[in-house]
Scaffold this motif. Structure first.
Motif, PDB file in Angstrom:
ATOM      1  N   ARG A  32      15.295  -7.914  -8.862  1.00  0.00           N
ATOM      2  CA  ARG A  32      13.994  -8.570  -8.962  1.00  0.00           C
ATOM      3  C   ARG A  32      13.126  -8.253  -7.741  1.00  0.00           C
ATOM      4  O   ARG A  32      11.938  -7.936  -7.871  1.00  0.00           O
ATOM      5  CB  ARG A  32      14.184 -10.083  -9.087  1.00  0.00           C
ATOM      6  CG  ARG A  32      12.919 -10.920  -9.006  1.00  0.00           C
ATOM      7  CD  ARG A  32      12.083 -10.800 -10.254  1.00  0.00           C
ATOM      8  NE  ARG A  32      10.819 -11.536 -10.123  1.00  0.00           N
ATOM      9  CZ  ARG A  32      10.052 -11.890 -11.142  1.00  0.00           C
ATOM     10  NH1 ARG A  32      10.413 -11.588 -12.367  1.00  0.00           N
ATOM     11  NH2 ARG A  32       8.933 -12.544 -10.952  1.00  0.00           N
ATOM     12  N   GLU A  33      13.718  -8.325  -6.560  1.00  0.00           N
ATOM     13  CA  GLU A  33      12.958  -8.057  -5.343  1.00  0.00           C
ATOM     14  C   GLU A  33      12.480  -6.604  -5.293  1.00  0.00           C
ATOM     15  O   GLU A  33      11.339  -6.332  -4.901  1.00  0.00           O
ATOM     16  CB  GLU A  33      13.804  -8.390  -4.122  1.00  0.00           C
ATOM     17  CG  GLU A  33      14.038  -9.885  -3.954  1.00  0.00           C
ATOM     18  CD  GLU A  33      15.131 -10.213  -2.962  1.00  0.00           C
ATOM     19  OE1 GLU A  33      15.175 -11.369  -2.490  1.00  0.00           O
ATOM     20  OE2 GLU A  33      15.961  -9.319  -2.657  1.00  0.00           O
ATOM     21  N   ILE A  34      13.339  -5.678  -5.705  1.00  0.00           N
ATOM     22  CA  ILE A  34      12.947  -4.273  -5.734  1.00  0.00           C
ATOM     23  C   ILE A  34      11.812  -4.069  -6.735  1.00  0.00           C
ATOM     24  O   ILE A  34      10.853  -3.330  -6.484  1.00  0.00           O
ATOM     25  CB  ILE A  34      14.151  -3.385  -6.080  1.00  0.00           C
ATOM     26  CG1 ILE A  34      15.248  -3.508  -5.013  1.00  0.00           C
ATOM     27  CG2 ILE A  34      13.721  -1.928  -6.248  1.00  0.00           C
ATOM     28  CD1 ILE A  34      14.808  -3.088  -3.625  1.00  0.00           C
ATOM     29  N   SER A  35      11.890  -4.754  -7.888  1.00  0.00           N
ATOM     30  CA  SER A  35      10.844  -4.649  -8.901  1.00  0.00           C
ATOM     31  C   SER A  35       9.511  -5.159  -8.358  1.00  0.00           C
ATOM     32  O   SER A  35       8.448  -4.567  -8.611  1.00  0.00           O
ATOM     33  CB  SER A  35      11.237  -5.431 -10.157  1.00  0.00           C
ATOM     34  OG  SER A  35      12.429  -4.918 -10.726  1.00  0.00           O
ATOM     35  N   GLU A  36       9.543  -6.259  -7.612  1.00  0.00           N
ATOM     36  CA  GLU A  36       8.310  -6.807  -7.054  1.00  0.00           C
ATOM     37  C   GLU A  36       7.711  -5.878  -6.001  1.00  0.00           C
ATOM     38  O   GLU A  36       6.489  -5.703  -5.923  1.00  0.00           O
ATOM     39  CB  GLU A  36       8.587  -8.186  -6.453  1.00  0.00           C
ATOM     40  CG  GLU A  36       8.877  -9.248  -7.520  1.00  0.00           C
ATOM     41  CD  GLU A  36       9.248 -10.602  -6.926  1.00  0.00           C
ATOM     42  OE1 GLU A  36       9.508 -10.657  -5.695  1.00  0.00           O
ATOM     43  OE2 GLU A  36       9.268 -11.593  -7.677  1.00  0.00           O
ATOM     44  N   ARG A  37       8.580  -5.262  -5.186  1.00  0.00           N
ATOM     45  CA  ARG A  37       8.078  -4.326  -4.169  1.00  0.00           C
ATOM     46  C   ARG A  37       7.471  -3.088  -4.827  1.00  0.00           C
ATOM     47  O   ARG A  37       6.439  -2.574  -4.371  1.00  0.00           O
ATOM     48  CB  ARG A  37       9.218  -3.935  -3.225  1.00  0.00           C
ATOM     49  CG  ARG A  37       9.721  -5.093  -2.367  1.00  0.00           C
ATOM     50  CD  ARG A  37      10.993  -4.731  -1.633  1.00  0.00           C
ATOM     51  NE  ARG A  37      11.689  -5.931  -1.186  1.00  0.00           N
ATOM     52  CZ  ARG A  37      12.943  -5.942  -0.721  1.00  0.00           C
ATOM     53  NH1 ARG A  37      13.624  -4.801  -0.659  1.00  0.00           N
ATOM     54  NH2 ARG A  37      13.505  -7.062  -0.340  1.00  0.00           N
ATOM     55  N   LEU A  38       8.104  -2.592  -5.879  1.00  0.00           N
ATOM     56  CA  LEU A  38       7.557  -1.449  -6.602  1.00  0.00           C
ATOM     57  C   LEU A  38       6.233  -1.799  -7.264  1.00  0.00           C
ATOM     58  O   LEU A  38       5.308  -0.971  -7.313  1.00  0.00           O
ATOM     59  CB  LEU A  38       8.565  -0.953  -7.642  1.00  0.00           C
ATOM     60  CG  LEU A  38       9.680  -0.050  -7.116  1.00  0.00           C
ATOM     61  CD1 LEU A  38      10.762   0.129  -8.175  1.00  0.00           C
ATOM     62  CD2 LEU A  38       9.126   1.308  -6.687  1.00  0.00           C
TER      63      LEU A  38
END
Length: 406
Positions: free
Chosen positions: A359-365
């Protein structure tokens, strides 16, 4: 003078949803207002590269001209009759879809979950009428970590507690075995087995690609056991993996195919159960149905989708761009990526948990202008439209590299 209509901001729209929408999703905080091809735009005009493609529902990109044209032309003529009457679009859709998949008959439905439910009913009916299983004793073997939908029957044989917990009691008659384990499958099959229902590639589990020979083994086993091989190609089918169907990578022909998502071109929900005549032929009038299944608008769009796939262009693009995707992900292994699985334009990417959750990686992307979706833990899925260019794909990979490095 009429006052101008005030457009609400992304933040305002997200807040407006909170009290009135059931919380069955946890979307990323982006509000899409327009889209074209592989790009989407939010209400403030920010552009994002869509690397999810509606879980493969948008294999041909947003608003593909041929599909939009087919929809417009049909909207001007006829949209719905119900199956109480014939319509002039359904026969061609069924004929061309059957030919594309190498099967005999088509049962048109709407959503993917409907296709799975329909496949279960057909398999049980076949078991009683053709195989001779005693009444109400038919069993269906499924794989652990499966994702076939979220109806009560389907979540009953899920091993995902988030999807399953709190929704019992569940429908009996299912046996769960580990995925990619032919020995376990052999042990679970007996004289009551109506079908083996599996995904050729497990999407929700993180794009899990089975060992070479697994699908061939499933096909051989089901033939020996006189039961059906039902392949759920709702996410993996219709060009996604570089072939029309994922089972084609092993030259396997199941008894029943479950199709959906991309079959509606990202315009309307369209699904279908496609199979051999001696299997789907067990259905008789009144035993199964759908008011919207096979409606003329869906059939017109579905036919246009089949026409696109008949050219082979999208399968080729998925294979060629898939090679670029695998190469790029391979270069990131050890640089924040701990592993990945890919076939065609579809990948599950395992990120070092120390860097962040999926989820965190998705938000950063998202903040870098790239939209993806997490699955479990620190795994994200990449499944862009098959129309993506190599430059656009490399742009997304550079954004992932930047996010991992940060």
């Amino acid at each position: 003078m009429t006052a101008p209509v005030r457009t609400r901001t992304s933040s305002e729209l997200i807040q407006a949803e909170e009290p009135v929408l059931a919380h069955n999703y946890h979307p990323l905080p982006v509000v899409v207002a327009r889209a074209e091809g592989v790009w989407v735009e939010d209400v403030e005009g920010r552009r994002y590269l869509d690397m999810l493609a509606g879980y493969s529902a948008l294999n041909f990109g947003h608003r593909h001209p041929a599909l939009i044209d087919a929809a417009h032309r049909q909207l001007d003529r006829l949209t719905l009759t119900s199956r109480a009457f014939h319509n002039d679009r359904l026969a061609e859709f069924a004929e061309r879809l059957a030919e594309l998949t190498g099967q005999d008959m088509v049962l048109p439905m709407n959503t993917g979950a409907e296709a799975v439910e329909s496949g279960i009913k057909v398999a049980r009916k076949w078991a009683y009428e053709v195989k001779g299983v005693p009444a109400d004793r038919a069993t269906i073997v499924v794989a652990a970590d499966n994702f076939h939908g979220r109806t009560t029957t389907i979540v009953g044989f899920s091993t995902d507690e988030t999807a399953r917990s709190g929704f019992g009691p569940f429908t009996p008659g299912f046996r769960i075995v580990p995925y990619n384990d032919l020995a376990a499958l052999q042990a679970a099959v007996d004289e009551t087995t109506a079908a083996v229902l599996i995904e050729p590639i497990q999407g929700e589990a993180g794009v899990v690609v089975p060992d070479d020979g697994y699908l061939t083994g499933v096909r051989d086993l089901t033939r020996r056991a006189d039961c059906l091989f039902v392949a759920d190609e709702i996410q993996s089918g219709l060009g996604r993996t570089g072939r029309t169907l994922a089972v084609e990578h092993e030259g396997v022909v199941p008894d029943v195919l479950l199709l959906g998502k991309a079959l509606g071109g990202g315009i309307v929900p369209v699904s279908a159960v496609v199979g051999r005549r001696e299997v789907l032929g067990v259905l008789r009038p009144g035993e199964h149905g759908s008011t919207f299944g096979g409606n003329p608008l869906a059939a017109a769009i579905g036919t246009a989708v089949v026409e696109l796939l008949e050219t082979g262009e999208f399968q080729r693009r998925a294979a060629e761009s898939g090679a670029v995707l695998r190469e790029g992900l391979g270069e990131l292994v050890g640089k924040g990526v701990v592993g990945f699985r890919a076939r065609g334009l579809w990948a599950g990417v395992d990120v070092d948990p120390a860097i962040g959750t999926g989820r965190e990686i998705s938000e950063r992307l998202m903040r870098e202008g790239v939209l993806v979706k997490d699955t479990h833990g620190s795994t994200i899925r990449l499944a862009p439209p098959l129309t993506i260019t190599e430059d656009e794909l490399r742009c997304a990979l550079r954004s992932l590299e930047k996010v991992l490095a940060a």
